[in-house]
Scaffold this motif. Structure first.
Motif, PDB file in Angstrom:
ATOM      1  N   THR A  71      15.724  11.568 -11.412  1.00 51.52           N
ATOM      2  CA  THR A  71      16.614  11.108 -10.357  1.00 51.52           C
ATOM      3  C   THR A  71      17.305  12.293  -9.681  1.00 51.52           C
ATOM      4  O   THR A  71      17.457  12.330  -8.460  1.00 51.52           O
ATOM      5  N   SER A 113      17.380   3.978  -4.536  1.00 49.50           N
ATOM      6  CA  SER A 113      18.010   4.414  -5.779  1.00 49.50           C
ATOM      7  C   SER A 113      17.641   3.537  -6.964  1.00 49.50           C
ATOM      8  O   SER A 113      17.262   2.378  -6.814  1.00 49.50           O
ATOM      9  N   GLU A 114      17.772   4.104  -8.170  1.00 45.48           N
ATOM     10  CA  GLU A 114      17.463   3.341  -9.381  1.00 45.48           C
ATOM     11  C   GLU A 114      18.559   2.304  -9.661  1.00 45.48           C
ATOM     12  O   GLU A 114      18.320   1.320 -10.336  1.00 45.48           O
ATOM     13  N   ASP A 115      19.773   2.558  -9.140  1.00 48.48           N
ATOM     14  CA  ASP A 115      20.876   1.640  -9.399  1.00 48.48           C
ATOM     15  C   ASP A 115      21.254   0.966  -8.090  1.00 48.48           C
ATOM     16  O   ASP A 115      22.086   1.450  -7.351  1.00 48.48           O
ATOM     17  N   GLN A 174      16.361  -6.142  -4.805  1.00 51.89           N
ATOM     18  CA  GLN A 174      15.483  -4.988  -4.654  1.00 51.89           C
ATOM     19  C   GLN A 174      14.689  -5.096  -3.351  1.00 51.89           C
ATOM     20  O   GLN A 174      14.443  -4.102  -2.679  1.00 51.89           O
ATOM     21  N   ASP A 198      12.946   5.009  -6.884  1.00 52.84           N
ATOM     22  CA  ASP A 198      13.431   5.368  -8.206  1.00 52.84           C
ATOM     23  C   ASP A 198      13.562   4.090  -9.029  1.00 52.84           C
ATOM     24  O   ASP A 198      14.382   3.243  -8.719  1.00 52.84           O
ATOM     25  N   GLU A 199      12.762   3.968 -10.056  1.00 56.45           N
ATOM     26  CA  GLU A 199      12.758   2.771 -10.905  1.00 56.45           C
ATOM     27  C   GLU A 199      12.729   1.493 -10.061  1.00 56.45           C
ATOM     28  O   GLU A 199      13.630   0.666 -10.134  1.00 56.45           O
ATOM     29  N   ARG A 208      13.200  -1.881 -12.086  1.00 57.43           N
ATOM     30  CA  ARG A 208      14.129  -1.993 -13.217  1.00 57.43           C
ATOM     31  C   ARG A 208      14.910  -3.307 -13.135  1.00 57.43           C
ATOM     32  O   ARG A 208      15.424  -3.690 -12.100  1.00 57.43           O
ATOM     33  N   SER A 260       9.406   6.344 -12.555  1.00 59.62           N
ATOM     34  CA  SER A 260       9.506   5.200 -13.451  1.00 59.62           C
ATOM     35  C   SER A 260       9.539   5.619 -14.904  1.00 59.62           C
ATOM     36  O   SER A 260       8.956   6.622 -15.292  1.00 59.62           O
ATOM     37  N   SER A 261      10.244   4.826 -15.710  1.00 65.51           N
ATOM     38  CA  SER A 261      10.264   5.052 -17.151  1.00 65.51           C
ATOM     39  C   SER A 261       9.126   4.337 -17.825  1.00 65.51           C
ATOM     40  O   SER A 261       8.843   4.580 -18.981  1.00 65.51           O
TER      41      SER A 261
END
Lengths: 510, 392
Positions: free
Chosen positions: A303, A346-348, A414, A432-433, A436, A464-465
């Motif tokens: 990130t 963003s991931e969040d 999302q 980013d993710e 999620r 990605s995780s």
């Protein structure tokens, strides 16, 4: 039967719609260092929260036997009273209080109802000696480095007569020498009979220090390995990722064109600790119509890499080159980045992506208002039209675009964020993710959208995780470990094992 | 869509907003009955407008400050400062009235630049900067006035807040011009509503049913013309009312229809997301405070014109009235939500209550208690509403 200080049996913990832990078993021997590993989101932290009473007894199924007795903890205080202390990844010290005050916070040393400062400082000094620190107990904590703060957390745990010390990613924020020191201390504490549970992504540390390790995957215990010839990094990796790839990804063949985006020798330092390198000399490129993945474990700098490129939204002392279409560009602000055609999702999404108290329409156009306005005046009818178009094409489930974004489900939120960035008409999308916290069905839809974007000739960079996700949708995958790009693997050659190996590879020391 | 359904939808679509209108109407009716209609008498209505105009001007700027998630405690002192600048220039330096007005406005802009600089570019919380400003500008006003009141004798300057259009085109016992202006205003409003409706239809959006649309316009027209009639039978159309109407229109457009306005809401709603969407947060914050300084100076000119003097204690507690108007008018304490119109209605609710209670001879102390309770209840309603809405 061996002397187990802790037995967690058949622990099952469900959140609305998700089974975070499914029949998990964990046995920890007295006086050992027991590592727990698994991918991000595998359920490690949830398990530790069950153990420490963050999720009180009754909110999960299964039983905990601790030190010969049943453990039914209603709160953290209950578990601490029995000698279970957890040290979280984010340190919980209060920066302006002294070392001694922090150690005895909530456990103040009193005589006749008043704090006895002499006793507090003297006791603190003893505890500091046990963890190998020679700081003055009256020093404010914020004058110490992260490594020493970590040790103070341990001293604080020791003050509570700890029997099991749980460390969540203890070395994630530490440099090499601080990490080595911390591991030494853990060995030393083991010698004093203190049991340790350590959650870690750093496999070399685990094989170095742990006596056994339990592997968790998708909320289930896979196996427990004991020290021996089997106890190798490769073996642990196989346990962490050994799952089948189901047909959860839409079929897609990319037609890859010329290079759109590239970074070269990109180096980023921590925003406040200017000597900590977060991204180290990274170079990568993404071509037209190509979906490229970045794989890395938590704290690898994924990130941070993306945000530092996106108008220097993260970090300090940034150096290196960003090129769009081969030409170097200087992106000093977010609007510079948007102008050259970069979008960062963003991931969040709740913290960085959406204005939850506004409606879908306003959020959709938030980053591209200039496209629907003339001379600073927004054409609200045009805005409605645009928002409706994205609602239909992305199949956002909502009656109309006047609904507040805060009331949508994760998957639909999302889609709104994606719409917002698609509307800026970018050439490169950094996602980013992107999936999620959203359910499987919505994930499939998001993958379809990503494929469509690539077909339209966009360059897509996915962070990605979830390794299966990257393998399922990407044409090429970069691996990132501790801020360094350790590999670039084409889809055909990539397996979860090979990626995980690269993701956990320590950079070669010069 | 049936008519009743349309009406229900209109009310419930935005309870936060419609709630405040309903409360306003209820309070007006309540006090009209309690005061035997004196509240709505021609002279009293005129007075009410003049007396509260400067609070409403402050509230326009304040609501933008609050939407962006800040607060401004200094506006009362800036009111005193701008009045002092104008008074000293007119009475002691012999400047013409319009030059003094310009100078006072420039003083307000400079105040805004000063506070905006510290808040936006240095990053000091607005609460602190404007608390300091409250002391600082009060002190400067005292310095300029040498601690005494200065009376302003310039007749033109006094006209700013005391002037009326009356008898321009005649009328018997009423001012025809006032009625004509209001009539044009309503017509303009109707045309704008019609065009907006047509545009929405062109973009295939839902609109309210035709009878409901016309009914809404008729109700608005009747209420506004009744108000106009009361003004016309008193002293005519106050200049201040025209100024206020222009400001409300301009700032409603700015907050609702411009990129700048959208950015104010974005910053207040989610600062981090706004930054990552390319909003130039520092410049937006800076502009908000420059604008607040400008409007505070304008309020100071109106106030000093109305009282024909600049006083050291002018504008004390105005900041609190302006802030209260915004919150009663539905602005969210945490930023991101609020409207200019809402703040105006909030201000008018307080105006009607003070005025009504004064007519009834309610003691100042009791008035203060009641105003305090109203503010508390309004914010409690806001918090309750948000919890019920339960943003996930």
């Amino acid at each position: 039967m061996s002397d187990n200080i802790l037995e967690m049996r058949s622990i099952t913990k469900t959140f609305p719609g998700v089974k975070a832990l499914d029949d998990v078993n964990l046995s920890v021997q007295r006086g050992e260092i027991h590592a727990i590993c698994g991918e991000n989101g595998a359920g490690k932290s949830t398990l530790m929260k069950v153990l420490s009473g963050v999720y009180p007894h009754g909110t999960y199924q299964g039983e905990i036997h601790f030190d010969g007795k049943l453990g039914e903890f209603g709160s953290i205080n209950d578990s601490e009273a029995r000698g279970i202390v957890i040290i979280h990844q984010e340190l919980a010290l209060i920066p302006y209080l002294s070392v001694a005050e922090n150690i005895f916070l909530g456990n103040e040393q009193k005589t006749r109802g008043l704090i006895d400062w002499d006793k507090t400082n003297a006791e603190a000094a003893k505890l500091l000696a046990r963890v190998g620190l020679s700081e003055n107990p009256t020093t404010p904590v914020n004058q110490l480095g992260v490594g020493k703060q970590q040790l103070i957390e341990i001293a604080k745990a020791l003050s509570k007569r700890v029997k099991i010390l749980i460390l969540d990613e203890p070395t994630a924020a530490l440099n090499d020498s601080d990490s080595a020191h911390l591991l030494d201390l853990l060995r030393h504490l083991r010698g004093q009979g203190i049991t340790c549970i350590m959650i870690s992504h750093k496999l070399n540390e685990i094989t170095d220090i742990a006596d056994s390790t339990t592997i968790i995957r998708d909320g289930k215990t896979i196996e427990t390995l004991k020290v021996g010839p089997e106890f190798t990094q490769d073996r642990i990796i196989r346990g962490m990722v050994g799952r089948d790839l189901e047909n959860r990804y839409p079929e897609h063949v990319s037609s890859v064109g010329e290079e759109i985006f590239a970074i070269e020798d990109w180096t980023v330092h921590h925003p406040t600790q200017h000597d900590r390198v977060i991204v180290d000399n990274a170079s990568l490129h993404v071509n037209k119509g190509e979906i490229v993945g970045i794989a890395g474990l938590m704290g690898a700098g994924r990130t941070e890499l993306a945000m530092s490129v996106f108008g220097r939204s993260y970090g300090s002392k940034i150096s290196g080159t960003v090129r769009m279409h081969g030409k170097p560009v200087n992106l000093k602000t977010v609007s510079d980045a948007i102008d050259v055609g970069i979008a960062y999702v963003s991931e969040d999404r709740k913290r960085y992506g959406l204005n939850l108290i506004q409606d879908i329409k306003t959020n959709t156009t938030a980053a591209g208002l200039s496209k629907i306005s003339r001379g600073g005046w927004v054409n609200s009818n045009e805005e409605l039209k645009v928002a409706e178009e994205y609602r239909t094409s992305l199949r956002t489930k909502t009656p109309n675009v006047h609904a507040l974004v805060g009331k949508l489900s994760g998957g639909n939120q999302q889609k709104v964020v994606l719409a917002k960035w698609m509307f800026t008409d970018p050439e490169l999308l950094i996602l980013d993710e992107p999936t999620r916290g959203i359910d499987v069905g919505a994930k499939y839809e998001i993958y379809t959208i990503i494929n469509k974007l690539a077909d339209q000739g966009k360059a897509v960079l996915v962070i990605s995780s979830e390794l299966p996700e990257l393998l399922g949708i990407c044409d090429r995958i970069y691996t990132l470990s501790a801020g360094t790009i350790t590999g670039c693997v084409p889809k055909e050659h990539a397996t979860q094992e090979s990626l995980m190996e690269l993701m956990t590879k320590e950079k070669e020391r010069v | 869509m049936s008519e009743t359904k349309g009406l229900v939808a209109l009310v419930t679509r935005n309870l936060r907003q419609s709630g405040i209108y309903i409360a306003f109407v209820a309070i007006v009716i309540l006090f009209a009955i309690l005061t035997d209609g004196i509240l709505l008498a021609p002279n009293n209505l005129t007075n009410l407008v003049l007396q509260y105009s400067y609070i409403l001007i402050l509230a326009i700027g304040m609501v933008m400050v609050i939407i962006a998630g800040h607060i401004d405690l200094s506006v009362g002192s800036v009111v005193a400062l701008s009045g002092a600048v104008a008074a000293v220039l007119i009475q002691q330096q012999g400047w013409p009235w319009w030059a003094a007005v310009l100078a006072a406005l420039v003083a307000g802009l400079l105040v805004g630049v000063w506070q905006g600089f510290w808040i936006a570019f240095v990053g000091i919380p607005a609460f602190i900067v404007t608390l300091a400003g409250m002391l600082l500008f009060r002190g400067l006003a005292l310095l300029i006035l040498s601690n005494i009141s200065i009376s302003i004798y310039d007749p033109a300057y006094k006209q700013v807040a005391g002037g009326f259009f009356n008898g321009l085109i005649g009328g018997d016992g009423y001012d025809a011009f006032t009625l004509v202006i209001f009539g044009i205003g309503i017509l303009g409003f109707a045309v704008m509503q019609w065009r907006a409706r047509m545009a929405r239809l062109a973009y295939q959006q839902d609109v309210e049913s035709m009878p409901l649309f016309i009914g809404k316009l008729v109700v608005v027209a009747i209420v506004v013309m009744a108000f106009a009639w009361q003004l016309a039978t008193a002293r005519g159309l106050p200049y201040v009312l025209i100024l206020l109407a222009a400001l409300i229109m301009i700032y409603t457009m700015i907050t609702k229809r411009t990129i700048f306005g959208r950015h104010i809401y974005a910053i207040g709603g989610n600062l981090a997301a706004a930054q990552l969407s390319g909003v130039k947060v520092k410049w937006v914050n800076f502009s908000i405070f420059v604008n607040m300084g400008f409007l505070a100076a304008l309020a100071g000119i109106v106030f000093s014109s109305r009282s024909s003097s600049a006083q050291p204690a002018a504008g004390e507690m105005f900041e609190l009235d302006a802030i209260a108007a915004c919150f009663i008018g539905g602005a969210a304490v945490t930023g991101g939500i609020g409207t200019v119109i809402g703040a105006m209605v909030g201000g008018l609710i307080m105006a009607v209550m003070s005025n009504g209670m004064s007519i009834l001879g309610v003691d100042q102390s009791i008035q203060s208690v009641i105003k305090g309770l109203i503010l508390l209840l309004a914010v409690a309603f806001d918090v309750y509403n948000k919890r019920r809405a339960g943003t996930r």
